[in-house]
Design a protein around this motif. Structure first.
Motif, PDB file in Angstrom:
ATOM      1  N   ILE A   1       0.615  -1.378   0.100  1.00 44.50           N
ATOM      2  CA  ILE A   1       0.369  -0.294   0.392  1.00 44.50           C
ATOM      3  C   ILE A   1       1.207   1.591  -0.440  1.00 44.50           C
ATOM      4  CG2 ILE A   1      -1.916   1.152   1.294  1.00 44.50           C
ATOM      5  CD1 ILE A   1      -1.998  -2.362   2.552  1.00 44.50           C
ATOM      6  N   HIS A   2       2.142   1.122   0.329  1.00 50.80           N
ATOM      7  CA  HIS A   2       2.861   2.507   0.460  1.00 50.80           C
ATOM      8  C   HIS A   2       2.786   3.308   1.466  1.00 50.80           C
ATOM      9  CE1 HIS A   2       6.402  -0.009   0.175  1.00 50.80           C
ATOM     10  NE2 HIS A   2       5.569  -0.470  -1.099  1.00 50.80           N
ATOM     11  N   SER A   3       1.341   3.867   1.828  1.00 51.37           N
ATOM     12  CA  SER A   3       0.987   4.756   2.377  1.00 51.37           C
ATOM     13  C   SER A   3      -0.024   5.841   1.317  1.00 51.37           C
ATOM     14  CB  SER A   3       2.508   5.509   3.359  1.00 51.37           C
ATOM     15  OG  SER A   3       2.702   5.535   4.384  1.00 51.37           O
ATOM     16  N   ASN A   4      -0.421   4.752   0.857  1.00 53.31           N
ATOM     17  CA  ASN A   4      -0.800   5.350  -0.672  1.00 53.31           C
ATOM     18  C   ASN A   4      -2.779   5.427   0.188  1.00 53.31           C
ATOM     19  OD1 ASN A   4      -2.500   6.135  -3.087  1.00 53.31           O
ATOM     20  ND2 ASN A   4      -0.896   5.647  -4.207  1.00 53.31           N
ATOM     21  N   LEU A   5      -2.952   6.629   0.464  1.00 52.51           N
ATOM     22  CA  LEU A   5      -4.354   6.452   0.799  1.00 52.51           C
ATOM     23  C   LEU A   5      -5.511   6.315  -0.188  1.00 52.51           C
ATOM     24  CD1 LEU A   5      -6.597   6.821   3.365  1.00 52.51           C
ATOM     25  CD2 LEU A   5      -5.973   9.187   3.081  1.00 52.51           C
ATOM     26  N   GLU A   6      -5.099   7.257  -1.221  1.00 48.94           N
ATOM     27  CA  GLU A   6      -6.044   7.289  -2.270  1.00 48.94           C
ATOM     28  C   GLU A   6      -6.285   5.955  -3.264  1.00 48.94           C
ATOM     29  OE1 GLU A   6      -3.980   9.608  -2.546  1.00 48.94           O
ATOM     30  OE2 GLU A   6      -4.919  11.081  -1.215  1.00 48.94           O
ATOM     31  N   ALA A   7      -4.823   5.293  -3.427  1.00 49.56           N
ATOM     32  CA  ALA A   7      -5.626   4.401  -4.158  1.00 49.56           C
ATOM     33  C   ALA A   7      -6.119   3.425  -2.824  1.00 49.56           C
ATOM     34  CB  ALA A   7      -3.960   3.095  -4.151  1.00 49.56           C
ATOM     35  N   LEU A   8      -4.969   2.710  -1.808  1.00 52.54           N
ATOM     36  CA  LEU A   8      -5.717   2.421  -0.327  1.00 52.54           C
ATOM     37  C   LEU A   8      -7.754   2.174  -0.699  1.00 52.54           C
ATOM     38  CD1 LEU A   8      -5.967  -0.036   1.735  1.00 52.54           C
ATOM     39  CD2 LEU A   8      -5.389   1.920   3.300  1.00 52.54           C
ATOM     40  N   THR A   9      -8.181   3.354  -0.126  1.00 55.88           N
ATOM     41  CA  THR A   9      -9.669   3.457  -0.392  1.00 55.88           C
ATOM     42  C   THR A   9     -10.623   2.941  -1.508  1.00 55.88           C
ATOM     43  OG1 THR A   9      -9.523   5.648  -0.856  1.00 55.88           O
ATOM     44  CG2 THR A   9      -9.381   5.473   1.487  1.00 55.88           C
ATOM     45  N   THR A  10     -10.003   3.204  -2.724  1.00 54.51           N
ATOM     46  CA  THR A  10     -10.576   2.879  -4.016  1.00 54.51           C
ATOM     47  C   THR A  10     -10.396   0.927  -3.596  1.00 54.51           C
ATOM     48  OG1 THR A  10      -9.183   5.067  -5.333  1.00 54.51           O
ATOM     49  CG2 THR A  10     -10.471   2.442  -6.498  1.00 54.51           C
ATOM     50  N   VAL A  11      -9.500   0.888  -3.528  1.00 51.42           N
ATOM     51  CA  VAL A  11      -9.389  -0.688  -3.646  1.00 51.42           C
ATOM     52  C   VAL A  11     -10.846  -1.480  -2.424  1.00 51.42           C
ATOM     53  CG1 VAL A  11      -7.786  -2.327  -2.366  1.00 51.42           C
ATOM     54  CG2 VAL A  11      -6.964  -1.124  -4.235  1.00 51.42           C
ATOM     55  N   LEU A  12     -10.340  -0.925  -1.115  1.00 51.08           N
ATOM     56  CA  LEU A  12     -11.218  -1.292  -0.181  1.00 51.08           C
ATOM     57  C   LEU A  12     -12.904  -0.890  -0.692  1.00 51.08           C
ATOM     58  CD1 LEU A  12      -9.432   0.028   2.840  1.00 51.08           C
ATOM     59  CD2 LEU A  12     -10.230  -2.076   1.688  1.00 51.08           C
ATOM     60  N   GLU A  13     -12.909  -0.089  -1.537  1.00 53.79           N
ATOM     61  CA  GLU A  13     -13.761   0.721  -2.099  1.00 53.79           C
ATOM     62  C   GLU A  13     -15.078  -0.896  -2.763  1.00 53.79           C
ATOM     63  OE1 GLU A  13     -14.649   4.479  -3.395  1.00 53.79           O
ATOM     64  OE2 GLU A  13     -14.218   5.246  -1.187  1.00 53.79           O
ATOM     65  N   ASP A  14     -14.320  -1.366  -3.587  1.00 59.69           N
ATOM     66  CA  ASP A  14     -14.574  -1.951  -4.768  1.00 59.69           C
ATOM     67  C   ASP A  14     -14.843  -3.152  -4.263  1.00 59.69           C
ATOM     68  OD1 ASP A  14     -14.397  -2.825  -7.545  1.00 59.69           O
ATOM     69  OD2 ASP A  14     -12.821  -4.165  -6.984  1.00 59.69           O
ATOM     70  N   ILE A  15     -13.274  -3.923  -3.042  1.00 57.32           N
ATOM     71  CA  ILE A  15     -13.941  -5.103  -2.123  1.00 57.32           C
ATOM     72  C   ILE A  15     -14.965  -5.259  -1.559  1.00 57.32           C
ATOM     73  CG2 ILE A  15     -12.802  -6.176  -0.016  1.00 57.32           C
ATOM     74  CD1 ILE A  15     -10.314  -5.469  -0.832  1.00 57.32           C
TER      75      ILE A  15
ATOM     76  N   ILE B   1     -10.706  -9.498   4.319  1.00 52.78           N
ATOM     77  CA  ILE B   1      -9.748  -8.863   4.042  1.00 52.78           C
ATOM     78  C   ILE B   1      -7.722  -9.525   4.307  1.00 52.78           C
ATOM     79  CG2 ILE B   1      -7.864  -7.038   2.363  1.00 52.78           C
ATOM     80  CD1 ILE B   1     -10.704  -5.755   3.667  1.00 52.78           C
ATOM     81  N   TYR B   2      -6.963  -9.516   3.531  1.00 52.78           N
ATOM     82  CA  TYR B   2      -5.332 -10.473   4.221  1.00 52.78           C
ATOM     83  C   TYR B   2      -4.617  -9.557   3.602  1.00 52.78           C
ATOM     84  CZ  TYR B   2      -8.294 -14.951   4.816  1.00 52.78           C
ATOM     85  OH  TYR B   2      -8.762 -15.539   5.126  1.00 52.78           O
ATOM     86  N   CYS B   3      -3.580  -9.105   4.451  1.00 49.93           N
ATOM     87  CA  CYS B   3      -2.192  -7.814   3.839  1.00 49.93           C
ATOM     88  C   CYS B   3      -1.317  -8.734   3.924  1.00 49.93           C
ATOM     89  CB  CYS B   3      -3.319  -7.151   4.752  1.00 49.93           C
ATOM     90  SG  CYS B   3      -1.535  -5.535   3.849  1.00 49.93           S
ATOM     91  N   LEU B   4      -0.058  -8.363   3.238  1.00 47.66           N
ATOM     92  CA  LEU B   4       0.307  -8.796   2.612  1.00 47.66           C
ATOM     93  C   LEU B   4       2.367  -8.002   2.900  1.00 47.66           C
ATOM     94  CD1 LEU B   4       0.294 -11.212  -0.754  1.00 47.66           C
ATOM     95  CD2 LEU B   4       0.099 -11.915   1.409  1.00 47.66           C
ATOM     96  N   GLY B   5       1.646  -6.843   3.250  1.00 47.76           N
ATOM     97  CA  GLY B   5       2.371  -6.249   4.322  1.00 47.76           C
ATOM     98  C   GLY B   5       3.080  -5.260   3.032  1.00 47.76           C
ATOM     99  N   ASP B   6       3.793  -4.088   4.056  1.00 47.61           N
ATOM    100  CA  ASP B   6       4.570  -2.655   3.404  1.00 47.61           C
ATOM    101  C   ASP B   6       2.890  -1.866   3.295  1.00 47.61           C
ATOM    102  OD1 ASP B   6       7.000  -3.588   2.706  1.00 47.61           O
ATOM    103  OD2 ASP B   6       7.279  -3.408   0.783  1.00 47.61           O
ATOM    104  N   VAL B   7       2.027  -1.765   4.346  1.00 41.43           N
ATOM    105  CA  VAL B   7       1.425  -0.570   4.757  1.00 41.43           C
ATOM    106  C   VAL B   7       1.987   0.427   4.161  1.00 41.43           C
ATOM    107  CG1 VAL B   7      -0.005  -0.207   6.290  1.00 41.43           C
ATOM    108  CG2 VAL B   7       0.491  -2.064   6.296  1.00 41.43           C
ATOM    109  N   VAL B   8       3.328   0.971   4.997  1.00 46.70           N
ATOM    110  CA  VAL B   8       3.885   2.685   4.689  1.00 46.70           C
ATOM    111  C   VAL B   8       5.418   1.856   4.306  1.00 46.70           C
ATOM    112  CG1 VAL B   8       3.143   2.462   7.182  1.00 46.70           C
ATOM    113  CG2 VAL B   8       5.320   1.468   6.958  1.00 46.70           C
ATOM    114  N   GLY B   9       5.928   3.533   3.974  1.00 48.00           N
ATOM    115  CA  GLY B   9       7.098   3.526   2.553  1.00 48.00           C
ATOM    116  C   GLY B   9       6.859   4.051   2.002  1.00 48.00           C
ATOM    117  N   TYR B  10       7.160   5.294   1.466  1.00 47.54           N
ATOM    118  CA  TYR B  10       6.937   6.299  -0.183  1.00 47.54           C
ATOM    119  C   TYR B  10       5.955   7.272  -0.178  1.00 47.54           C
ATOM    120  CZ  TYR B  10      10.407   2.029  -2.440  1.00 47.54           C
ATOM    121  OH  TYR B  10      11.580   1.106  -2.588  1.00 47.54           O
ATOM    122  N   GLY B  11       4.886   7.191   0.904  1.00 45.50           N
ATOM    123  CA  GLY B  11       4.057   7.651   0.442  1.00 45.50           C
ATOM    124  C   GLY B  11       3.160   8.709   1.446  1.00 45.50           C
TER     125      GLY B  11
END
Ligand SMILES: [Fe+2]
Length: 262
Positions: free
Chosen positions: A12-26, A34-44
């Protein structure tokens, strides 16, 4: 028989716009797990918000190298990735409210290196492992599509550690590795990989917040019966890029690459 349906997100890399878009679609698809494979943070630019959403919305998450970098220390990072992880750490430390601050740190500090699941998918019994990077080095090893041609021995050795199905992220390049070895882009599979009992696969689900396959859309997968469905979604990367450019400690390159998906 109970129908198994879950989504897997990663990088996800701290990208809120991408994450909310994906969560809405799900959510629209009626997927609850929902399972997450990590790198929630970094870069963004939005580590707090992304951590909070992952804590609230996912059943579990495994440890990525950028999560490790923020909680412990960056290992083998280039300068801008290292700077981003120190900036992220500072932002989490600067949280004034104790409860959310502690909750985020506890989450980062207890991430496991892998998770597994046994399930009946359609008529197929599946044993599934989930790691950030690779089955032998779960946090840091890159498995690139080219390895199939340039380093087939590596891919074969990796498959010795795969009992059946292994979901990974880390390279931000979605696709399916088979033990021949072979690699298939989602396009080549019509965006669907059917899990069957006699075939081992390492499935890279791509990146939510920093795609690098020259497609700037957010990537994730969901599993419905025995089918792994690859999904791409347009999101407002201009907003994310603008936020990155406004933060001095974050490299502008990490904003530019969102547009190009590289
Ligand atoms: Fe990543």
């Amino acid at each position: 028989m109970k129908k198994i349906m879950f989504a897997v997100i990663s990088d996800i890399h701290s990208n809120l716009e991408a994450l909310t878009t994906v969560l809405e679609d799900i959510e629209k698809r009626g997927i609850k797990e929902i399972y997450c494979l990590g790198d929630v943070v970094g870069y963004g630019p939005n580590p707090r918000e992304c951590l909070d959403l992952v804590i609230e919305r996912t059943k579990w998450c495994v440890l990525g190298n950028h999560d490790y970098a923020v909680f412990y220390e960056p290992t083998n990072f280039n300068y801008s990735a290292e700077q981003a992880s120190f900036w992220t750490r500072a932002v989490l430390e600067a949280e004034q409210q104790k409860q959310p601050r502690d909750r985020r740190w506890e989450f980062l500090g207890q991430l496991p290196m892998q998770r597994s699941l046994e399930a009946t998918l359609g008529v197929n019994h599946a044993k599934i492992n989930f790691v950030h990077a690779s089955p032998r080095r779960p946090v840091n090893e890159y498995i690139f599509p080219d390895d199939v041609y340039t380093n087939p021995v590596k891919v074969r050795v990796l498959f010795e550690r795969v009992e059946h199905i292994c979901f990974v992220g880390h390279t931000h390049l979605p696709g399916v590795f088979l033990d021949e070895p072979d690699f298939y882009l989602p396009d080549e599979l019509g965006d669907v990989y059917p899990i069957v009992e006699h075939e081992k696969a390492i499935i890279n689900i791509g990146s939510v917040g920093q795609p690098r396959d020259k497609d700037n859309r957010a990537s994730y997968v969901y599993v419905d019966d025995n089918e792994v469905n690859f999904v791409r979604l347009e999101y407002d990367y201009e907003t994310t890029a603008k936020k990155i450019r406004e933060i001095e400690e974050l490299d502008n390159f990490n904003a530019d690459r969102l547009r190009d998906g590289r």
